[in-house]
Design a protein around this motif. Structure first.
Motif, PDB file in Angstrom:
ATOM      1  N   LEU A  57       0.803  -1.266   0.621  1.00 23.43           N
ATOM      2  CA  LEU A  57      -0.089   0.229   0.040  1.00 23.43           C
ATOM      3  C   LEU A  57       1.007   1.484   0.054  1.00 23.43           C
ATOM      4  O   LEU A  57       0.520   2.296  -0.440  1.00 23.43           O
ATOM      5  N   VAL A  60       1.163   3.729  -3.145  1.00 25.56           N
ATOM      6  CA  VAL A  60      -0.985   4.015  -3.039  1.00 25.56           C
ATOM      7  C   VAL A  60      -1.093   5.615  -2.475  1.00 25.56           C
ATOM      8  O   VAL A  60      -1.497   6.401  -2.489  1.00 25.56           O
ATOM      9  N   LEU A 157      -7.927   6.124  -5.766  1.00 27.92           N
ATOM     10  CA  LEU A 157      -7.417   5.291  -4.495  1.00 27.92           C
ATOM     11  C   LEU A 157      -7.464   3.511  -5.479  1.00 27.92           C
ATOM     12  O   LEU A 157      -6.791   2.801  -5.035  1.00 27.92           O
ATOM     13  N   LEU A 160      -5.517   2.821  -8.283  1.00 27.52           N
ATOM     14  CA  LEU A 160      -4.328   2.724  -8.116  1.00 27.52           C
ATOM     15  C   LEU A 160      -3.822   1.509  -7.048  1.00 27.52           C
ATOM     16  O   LEU A 160      -2.967   0.270  -7.365  1.00 27.52           O
ATOM     17  N   LEU A 161      -5.110   0.951  -6.159  1.00 28.00           N
ATOM     18  CA  LEU A 161      -5.142  -0.346  -5.637  1.00 28.00           C
ATOM     19  C   LEU A 161      -5.248  -1.506  -5.898  1.00 28.00           C
ATOM     20  O   LEU A 161      -4.235  -2.561  -6.418  1.00 28.00           O
ATOM     21  N   ASP A 238       5.830   3.967 -10.410  1.00 29.04           N
ATOM     22  CA  ASP A 238       4.766   4.256  -9.821  1.00 29.04           C
ATOM     23  C   ASP A 238       4.947   5.835  -9.751  1.00 29.04           C
ATOM     24  O   ASP A 238       5.271   6.180 -10.143  1.00 29.04           O
ATOM     25  N   CYS A 240       3.545   7.265  -7.741  1.00 26.48           N
ATOM     26  CA  CYS A 240       3.359   8.155  -6.585  1.00 26.48           C
ATOM     27  C   CYS A 240       5.071   8.669  -7.098  1.00 26.48           C
ATOM     28  O   CYS A 240       5.140  10.324  -6.213  1.00 26.48           O
TER      29      CYS A 240
END
Length: 417
Positions: A57, A60, A157, A160-161, A238, A240
């Motif tokens: 996680l 994310v 989210l 993304l998960l 990623d 992020c």
């Protein structure tokens, strides 16, 4: 149901209450830590499993923190006000149409939280200045906060998960879901026009139409961020990292112009909510290993026929509205992933579009209602304000639009895959 399973359910309920009520930040953080410690201490989830969940996680949650900061800087720099200037002038139908498109775009690029928290007040203010009812455009923001989050992996989210369970790049995800979103947009827009036809007949009064200058730096950074998502996804980077770079650039820019202090940036990141998401992951892992995971697993179809995809989407909808869509994603996606990408995408339709069915389906629903109540002081609220935020009105709209959008989206997905 074993006693220990009840402990896991109690921990989940505590987290959901915190998510709904938004207590002081310290309380939210303490409840989150306490819930995780509880399921670990009782052995419902092993330390290794919990660690793996947190590691999974972490990207994310890092994206969530970064995108919240990006949205906050954009709001303080006037990006949403500039977009809102497009809403002034014209009648209620034009206001609805522009608000609908803006909300879809903001959700897709900056996430649904930006739509409900930052764009919705701008839309309501534009309606007031034009002398038309705000309810149609306000509900356009709400509906798009959930439904338009189908488009990109970074729009929600839940996406993304689910992304690690998909064999799709950023561009591949968007290409697959774009036709699905188009169908949903047509259904939602037609539904809003029909449901609010009386309010949309109100003529506008003259209002200033001079456009507000678009803040160049925030708009450019957001554009580059979106391009960065697409360019780096095939490389396995990623999202992020791209969002984090954009957040750093915007915080430095805003700080130099006195728009945002470093403390404001930390506050905008909502670290307590990030902790809540991580705790949800640990607690849901405990539940998934118990009775609920077994029960849901038995309900998952074994094929990806049209009827099976509908069943998956409906199951995701039910779970989202019982557990919230974030918890439901953590529980359901691993169970449908063996069926392939189309099954995961069907689940996301239920987790995104379906989460608009009830107030508890998505945190965006709660934030939207709270934002509208914060726009005006209690003494200044009109009958329209009270009706807009009433539970009866919310569910009148959601119960009429969500099932139709859900079936239309699954049908489109089945045809394009």
């Amino acid at each position: 149901m074993p006693v220990l399973d009840l402990v896991a359910v109690a921990a989940l309920l505590a987290l959901l209450v915190v998510a709904y009520r938004h207590p002081p930040r310290l309380v939210e953080a303490l409840v989150s830590v306490g819930a995780s410690v509880l399921v670990l201490a009782t052995g419902l989830v092993g330390v290794g499993h919990a660690r793996d969940t947190v590691v999974e996680l972490a990207p994310v949650v890092a994206f969530l923190v970064a995108i919240l900061v990006v949205a906050q800087v954009c709001g303080r720099a006037g990006l949403f006000t500039a977009a809102g200037s497009l809403l002034r002038g014209g009648g209620a139908v034009r206001l609805l149409t522009v608000a609908f498109l803006l909300a879809a775009a903001v959700t897709a690029v900056l996430s649904l939280d930006a739509t409900v928290v930052l764009l919705t007040p701008v839309v309501v203010a534009a309606a007031a200045s034009s002398g038309v009812p705000s309810r149609p455009a306000a509900y356009a923001c709400l509906r798009m906060a959930n439904s338009a989050s189908l488009l990109l992996p970074v729009s929600n989210l839940t996406n993304l998960l689910a992304l690690p369970s998909l064999g799709l790049t950023f561009a591949g995800f968007a290409a697959t879901m774009a036709p699905v979103l188009v169908v949903v947009l047509l259904v939602e827009y037609a539904g809003l026009r029909l449901l609010f036809r009386r309010e949309l007949a109100v003529p506008a009064r003259p209002a200033p139409t001079d456009p507000v200058p678009l803040p160049v730096v925030p708009a450019s950074v957001v554009g580059l961020m979106l391009a960065g998502f697409a360019a780096t996804s095939p490389l396995g980077v990623d999202p992020c990292w791209v969002a984090g770079a954009a957040a750093v650039v915007l915080v430095v820019w805003a700080h130099r112009r006195g728009l945002l202090g470093l403390g404001d940036a930390v506050t905008a990141a909502h670290p307590e909510f990030a902790l809540l998401v991580l705790s949800l992951g640990v607690v849901v892992a405990a539940i998934a290993d118990g009775f609920l995971g077994d029960a849901v697993d038995h309900l998952v179809p074994s094929t990806t026929s049209y009827v099976a995809l509908l069943v998956i989407a409906v199951l995701a909808t039910v779970l989202a509205n019982v557990l919230t869509n974030l918890s439901a994603t953590l529980l359901l996606v691993p169970l449908v992933a063996p069926l392939g990408d189309v099954a995961v995408l069907a689940a996301l339709i239920g987790l995104n579009v379906g989460s608009g069915l009830t107030l508890s389906g998505s945190l965006a629903n709660l934030l939207w209602r709270r934002t509208l109540r914060d726009v005006t002081a209690p003494a200044d609220r009109t009958d329209e304000d009270e009706r807009t935020t009433s539970l009866a009105e919310f569910h009148r709209v959601s119960l009429l639009l969500t099932p139709v959008s859900l079936v239309a989206a699954v049908s489109a997905l089945f045809l394009v895959t």
